[in-house]
Design a protein around this motif. Structure first.
Motif, PDB file in Angstrom:
ATOM      1  N   SER A 165       0.826  -1.206   0.000  1.00 28.87           N
ATOM      2  CA  SER A 165       0.000   0.000   0.000  1.00 28.87           C
ATOM      3  C   SER A 165       0.865   1.263   0.000  1.00 28.87           C
ATOM      4  CB  SER A 165      -0.930   0.013   1.208  1.00 28.87           C
ATOM      5  OG  SER A 165      -0.167  -0.005   2.394  1.00 28.87           O
ATOM      6  N   THR A 166       2.182   1.110   0.116  1.00 27.16           N
ATOM      7  CA  THR A 166       3.082   2.257   0.089  1.00 27.16           C
ATOM      8  C   THR A 166       4.121   2.046  -0.996  1.00 27.16           C
ATOM      9  OG1 THR A 166       4.551   1.236   1.715  1.00 27.16           O
ATOM     10  CG2 THR A 166       2.823   2.690   2.553  1.00 27.16           C
ATOM     11  N   VAL A 167       4.705   3.147  -1.416  1.00 25.31           N
ATOM     12  CA  VAL A 167       5.747   3.116  -2.430  1.00 25.31           C
ATOM     13  C   VAL A 167       7.003   3.706  -1.815  1.00 25.31           C
ATOM     14  CG1 VAL A 167       6.437   3.969  -4.694  1.00 25.31           C
ATOM     15  CG2 VAL A 167       4.058   3.372  -4.265  1.00 25.31           C
ATOM     16  N   ALA A 168       8.107   3.020  -1.942  1.00 23.14           N
ATOM     17  CA  ALA A 168       9.379   3.522  -1.405  1.00 23.14           C
ATOM     18  C   ALA A 168      10.126   4.255  -2.512  1.00 23.14           C
ATOM     19  CB  ALA A 168      10.219   2.366  -0.882  1.00 23.14           C
ATOM     20  N   VAL A 169      10.522   5.498  -2.227  1.00 24.87           N
ATOM     21  CA  VAL A 169      11.244   6.317  -3.187  1.00 24.87           C
ATOM     22  C   VAL A 169      12.425   6.943  -2.464  1.00 24.87           C
ATOM     23  CG1 VAL A 169      11.108   8.329  -4.694  1.00 24.87           C
ATOM     24  CG2 VAL A 169       9.136   6.839  -4.457  1.00 24.87           C
TER      25      VAL A 169
END
Length: 199
Positions: free
Chosen positions: A56-60
């Motif tokens: 549900s999250t995106v790591a950038v």
């Protein structure tokens, strides 16, 4: 969750009917293998979306920066003797963030104050005695007043103040107290507005 179960229960009869048609019908006999592969693919993709856990999250990778930033720089040479903020603090405009100390600056301010007082006393004496050097004395008094005002401004520049209402994003650590800073060196960074990730 209950809505998803209802949709699944309502679609099961349709899935059974289509499967029976593809497997048994005379119309699909020549293309039965291809039709079954496509049917499995069409059934497997939506099912995998439901069964496979998705993040549900995106790591950038990047740096969080404010839309507007201010770098508060040393307006005068001096030793950092006081820091009143730390990263994350919300500050108001013109709030005292810290102090620099420069003995030469303070001594110059005191020296010019005394010189101004002497020049004005000398001019008053000449006015009282009506001496002809009064114009020269008035000029000395004016020059001394200007020098004193400049020295006061330099002494006031030792106070590090916030240029705007913002959040402190960088500030010197307390163990950096006593470190010498030259004019123009960055001391504190402030930010406000929306926050964005710069990659």
């Amino acid at each position: 969750m209950a809505g998803g179960a209802y949709v699944a229960a309502m679609s099961v009869p349709a899935l059974i009917g289509v499967t029976r048609y593809l497997c048994v019908s005379e119309e699909t006999a020549p293309l039965r293998g291809r039709a079954l592969v496509c049917w499995v693919a069409l059934f497997a993709l939506p099912t995998s979306v439901l069964l496979v856990p998705w993040r549900s999250t995106v790591a950038v990778g990047g740096v969080v920066r404010a839309e507007r930033t201010w770098v508060v720089r040393a307006a005068s040479d001096g030793y950092l003797v006081e820091i009143n903020v730390s990263p994350g603090d919300r500050v108001l405009q013109d709030l005292l963030l810290g102090k620099l100390e420069n003995e030469e600056c303070l001594l110059e301010e005191r020296r010019t104050a005394v010189a101004t007082e002497r020049a004005e006393l000398s001019m008053r004496r000449m006015v009282m005695t009506e001496k002809p050097q009064i114009h020269e004395s008035a000029l000395r008094s004016t020059v001394a007043r200007h020098q004193w005002r400049d020295a006061q401004e330099r002494a006031a520049s030792l106070a590090v103040r916030s240029p705007a209402e913002a959040i402190v994003t960088r500030a010197p650590a307390t163990d950096q107290s006593g470190r010498f800073h030259r004019v123009g060196e960055p001391l504190i960074e402030l930010g406000s507005g929306g926050w964005r990730i710069k990659t």
